[in-house]
Design a protein around this motif. Structure first.
Motif, PDB file in Angstrom:
ATOM      1  N   MET A  71       0.836  -1.189   0.000  1.00  8.07           N
ATOM      2  CA  MET A  71       0.000   0.000   0.000  1.00  8.07           C
ATOM      3  C   MET A  71       0.881   1.254   0.000  1.00  8.07           C
ATOM      4  SD  MET A  71      -3.352   0.783   2.350  1.00  8.07           S
ATOM      5  CE  MET A  71      -2.554   0.455   3.907  1.00  8.07           C
ATOM      6  N   LYS A  72       0.451   2.262  -0.735  1.00  8.93           N
ATOM      7  CA  LYS A  72       1.169   3.538  -0.782  1.00  8.93           C
ATOM      8  C   LYS A  72       0.439   4.529   0.139  1.00  8.93           C
ATOM      9  CE  LYS A  72       2.651   2.756  -5.542  1.00  8.93           C
ATOM     10  NZ  LYS A  72       2.498   3.202  -6.945  1.00  8.93           N
ATOM     11  N   ILE A  73       1.169   5.026   1.128  1.00  9.20           N
ATOM     12  CA  ILE A  73       0.569   5.835   2.188  1.00  9.20           C
ATOM     13  C   ILE A  73       1.147   7.246   2.170  1.00  9.20           C
ATOM     14  CG2 ILE A  73       0.257   6.055   4.683  1.00  9.20           C
ATOM     15  CD1 ILE A  73       0.634   2.958   4.812  1.00  9.20           C
ATOM     16  N   LEU A  74       0.264   8.233   2.125  1.00 16.29           N
ATOM     17  CA  LEU A  74       0.668   9.641   2.232  1.00 16.29           C
ATOM     18  C   LEU A  74       0.341  10.129   3.632  1.00 16.29           C
ATOM     19  CD1 LEU A  74       1.566  12.405   1.085  1.00 16.29           C
ATOM     20  CD2 LEU A  74      -0.817  12.763   0.378  1.00 16.29           C
ATOM     21  N   ILE A  75       1.361  10.527   4.379  1.00 15.89           N
ATOM     22  CA  ILE A  75       1.166  11.116   5.708  1.00 15.89           C
ATOM     23  C   ILE A  75       1.275  12.636   5.581  1.00 15.89           C
ATOM     24  CG2 ILE A  75       2.099  11.321   8.048  1.00 15.89           C
ATOM     25  CD1 ILE A  75       3.048   8.432   7.815  1.00 15.89           C
ATOM     26  N   VAL A  76       0.267  13.336   6.094  1.00 15.03           N
ATOM     27  CA  VAL A  76       0.249  14.799   6.032  1.00 15.03           C
ATOM     28  C   VAL A  76       0.258  15.348   7.455  1.00 15.03           C
ATOM     29  CG1 VAL A  76      -0.915  16.839   5.117  1.00 15.03           C
ATOM     30  CG2 VAL A  76      -1.131  14.646   3.920  1.00 15.03           C
ATOM     31  N   THR A  77       1.261  16.141   7.782  1.00  8.43           N
ATOM     32  CA  THR A  77       1.410  16.675   9.135  1.00  8.43           C
ATOM     33  C   THR A  77       2.422  17.803   9.117  1.00  8.43           C
ATOM     34  OG1 THR A  77       1.973  16.085  11.427  1.00  8.43           O
ATOM     35  CG2 THR A  77       3.256  15.012   9.681  1.00  8.43           C
ATOM     36  N   ASP A  78       2.425  18.617  10.164  1.00 11.37           N
ATOM     37  CA  ASP A  78       3.527  19.570  10.347  1.00 11.37           C
ATOM     38  C   ASP A  78       4.480  19.077  11.431  1.00 11.37           C
ATOM     39  OD1 ASP A  78       1.858  19.940  12.531  1.00 11.37           O
ATOM     40  OD2 ASP A  78       2.152  22.111  12.622  1.00 11.37           O
ATOM     41  N   LEU A  79       4.126  17.947  12.057  1.00  5.35           N
ATOM     42  CA  LEU A  79       4.881  17.445  13.206  1.00  5.35           C
ATOM     43  C   LEU A  79       5.790  16.305  12.751  1.00  5.35           C
ATOM     44  CD1 LEU A  79       4.722  18.211  16.287  1.00  5.35           C
ATOM     45  CD2 LEU A  79       3.527  16.045  16.582  1.00  5.35           C
ATOM     46  N   TYR A  80       6.781  16.662  11.919  1.00  3.89           N
ATOM     47  CA  TYR A  80       7.651  15.621  11.376  1.00  3.89           C
ATOM     48  C   TYR A  80       9.076  16.157  11.283  1.00  3.89           C
ATOM     49  CZ  TYR A  80       8.560  11.228   9.009  1.00  3.89           C
ATOM     50  OH  TYR A  80       9.011   9.960   8.720  1.00  3.89           O
ATOM     51  N   PRO A  81      10.060  15.400  11.803  1.00  5.12           N
ATOM     52  CA  PRO A  81      11.444  15.888  11.769  1.00  5.12           C
ATOM     53  C   PRO A  81      12.069  15.754  10.386  1.00  5.12           C
ATOM     54  CG  PRO A  81      11.370  13.701  12.723  1.00  5.12           C
ATOM     55  CD  PRO A  81       9.942  14.107  12.480  1.00  5.12           C
ATOM     56  N   LEU A  82      12.922  16.697  10.035  1.00  4.87           N
ATOM     57  CA  LEU A  82      13.659  16.657   8.770  1.00  4.87           C
ATOM     58  C   LEU A  82      15.132  16.316   8.987  1.00  4.87           C
ATOM     59  CD1 LEU A  82      12.136  19.758   6.945  1.00  4.87           C
ATOM     60  CD2 LEU A  82      11.515  17.356   6.686  1.00  4.87           C
ATOM     61  N   LYS A  83      15.518  16.182  10.264  1.00  7.11           N
ATOM     62  CA  LYS A  83      16.917  15.882  10.578  1.00  7.11           C
ATOM     63  C   LYS A  83      16.974  15.273  11.970  1.00  7.11           C
ATOM     64  CE  LYS A  83      17.382  20.683  12.064  1.00  7.11           C
ATOM     65  NZ  LYS A  83      18.069  21.975  11.867  1.00  7.11           N
ATOM     66  N   GLU A  84      18.110  14.723  12.341  1.00  8.83           N
ATOM     67  CA  GLU A  84      18.287  14.148  13.670  1.00  8.83           C
ATOM     68  C   GLU A  84      18.153  15.246  14.729  1.00  8.83           C
ATOM     69  OE1 GLU A  84      18.575  10.966  14.613  1.00  8.83           O
ATOM     70  OE2 GLU A  84      18.337  10.411  12.499  1.00  8.83           O
ATOM     71  N   ASN A  85      17.508  14.870  15.853  1.00 11.67           N
ATOM     72  CA  ASN A  85      17.333  15.796  16.980  1.00 11.67           C
ATOM     73  C   ASN A  85      16.745  17.129  16.534  1.00 11.67           C
ATOM     74  OD1 ASN A  85      18.537  13.896  18.780  1.00 11.67           O
ATOM     75  ND2 ASN A  85      20.555  14.562  18.091  1.00 11.67           N
ATOM     76  N   HIS A  86      15.727  17.068  15.663  1.00 11.70           N
ATOM     77  CA  HIS A  86      15.038  18.266  15.186  1.00 11.70           C
ATOM     78  C   HIS A  86      14.302  18.884  16.370  1.00 11.70           C
ATOM     79  CE1 HIS A  86      12.593  20.099  11.605  1.00 11.70           C
ATOM     80  NE2 HIS A  86      12.857  20.991  12.547  1.00 11.70           N
ATOM     81  N   ARG A  87      14.809  19.983  16.853  1.00  8.79           N
ATOM     82  CA  ARG A  87      14.338  20.571  18.109  1.00  8.79           C
ATOM     83  C   ARG A  87      12.849  20.889  18.061  1.00  8.79           C
ATOM     84  NH1 ARG A  87      17.269  25.380  21.611  1.00  8.79           N
ATOM     85  NH2 ARG A  87      15.589  25.680  23.111  1.00  8.79           N
ATOM     86  N   GLY A  88      12.151  20.470  19.127  1.00 11.14           N
ATOM     87  CA  GLY A  88      10.737  20.776  19.263  1.00 11.14           C
ATOM     88  C   GLY A  88       9.812  19.847  18.497  1.00 11.14           C
TER      89      GLY A  88
END
Length: 352
Positions: free
Chosen positions: A1-18
């Protein structure tokens, strides 16, 4: 299955603060279970600034094997959300994500699973002029709704809401023995107002022989350090997860008297290490934690915390170890892939 997750609460790097790891953990678990996962990180710039986060450059990212498209929006109308690839189903997390996903569902005619966090409850209850109505409509038009914890499920005014808790990996579970003469307290939290770290510091002030270690950073840090001056309280700062798990392994009591906690991965990590876990009533893991059996539920105030700590310190070694054993059993029930499979089984119900 192909799943699209939509959120603003997702890190773009390690230890993404907050950025908590809950949504990313779901994405990685779904990928590990053999599904193709894309993420549209619908970053509302106003939200980022209010949370003290710097908006990041729009564009494509790959983090921990997941393809992510970071799209910045000035206002929460999401006129032209960019979809990073073909997909079978949409899963949204957080109000920004669900509002954006509703636009994508309407355009692409794909099923939508909306997962509610504490922020969703805040919007539904407090932002009546525009946001609450728009979010309520997005939920009504979703094909299925999930809640991250019992208290959020109970707050939602919709039927047949499934639970979508976080999970802990089996290899991170370990047993603990108790030395009645030596106790430490640990708290892992962002240092913001609703976490009630000030109340915690005041409550432990009378227990001078019991150190409290606080892991985390945030806006309240300077004020909290001033409050803790002269007390047996140590601020550990922001540490890698591995180091925090090692600290939990060595600590007897975990306490976080937070209000309106979505779920609280730190509670689950402490349970997995056999800590005596203390959580606020009607928040976080209340409903999973059974008072006095596998942890404790309190009212988040000075007197309740103080009385409970006195009670715990008076327990015998075998009583403490029984609670610890039950805490570990709960963590095992909330194993990482078990939770992901349950999450997925609910979402499959809306896929043809």
């Amino acid at each position: 299955m192909k799943i699209l997750i939509v959120t603003d609460l997702y890190p773009l790097k390690e230890n993404h603060r907050g950025i908590p790891l809950a949504v990313e953990n779901f994405a990685i678990a779904l990928k590990d279970l053999g599904h193709k996962v894309f993420v549209l990180r619908a970053d509302l710039i106003l939200n980022s600034l209010l949370r003290g986060r710097k908006p990041l450059k729009q564009g494509n990212y790959i983090h921990n094997g997941i393809e992510i498209y970071n799209q910045n929006f000035i206002l929460p109308f999401y006129l032209n959300p960019k979809v990073p690839g073909d997909f079978d189903v949409i899963i949204s997390h957080m109000p920004s994500g669900t509002l954006c996903a509703a636009k994508i569902k309407k355009k692409y005619k794909k099923p939508h699973a909306a997962i509610a966090h504490s922020s969703d409850i805040k919007v539904l209850e407090n932002y009546k002029i525009y946001f609450a109505k728009a979010l309520e409509n997005a939920y009504k038009n979703a094909d299925i709704i999930g809640a991250r914890s019992y208290w959020i499920r109970d707050k939602l005014k919709f039927e047949n809401v499934f639970l979508a808790p976080s999970g802990i990996k089996e290899e991170e579970v370990s047993t603990k023995s108790f030395d009645e003469k030596k106790f430490e307290l640990i708290c892992v939290s962002s240092l913001i107002k609703r976490k009630n770290i000030d109340i915690l510091i005041k409550s432990v002030g009378d227990f001078k022989d019991i150190p409290l270690k606080i892991y985390g950073v945030g806006k309240e840090e300077k004020k909290l350090k001033k409050l803790a001056k002269g007390l047996n309280v140590e601020f550990m700062g922001q540490k890698p997860r591995k180091e925090i798990l090692e600290a939990l392994d060595k600590t007897q009591i975990f306490i976080l008297p937070s209000q309106k906690e979505t779920f609280g991965l730190s509670y689950l990590e402490a349970l997995a290490k056999g800590c005596i876990v203390i959580c606020s009533k009607n928040s976080g893991m209340d409903g999973y934690i059974k008072n006095g059996k596998n942890g404790f539920i309190i009212e988040p105030n000075y007197l309740s915390i103080k009385k409970l700590l006195q009670k715990i310190l008076a327990l015998k070694k075998d009583e403490l170890e029984k609670i610890s054993e039950n805490a570990i059993k709960l963590a095992q029930e909330l194993e990482y892939y078990k939770c992901a499979k349950n999450y997925l089984e609910n979402i499959k119900k809306i896929c043809k």
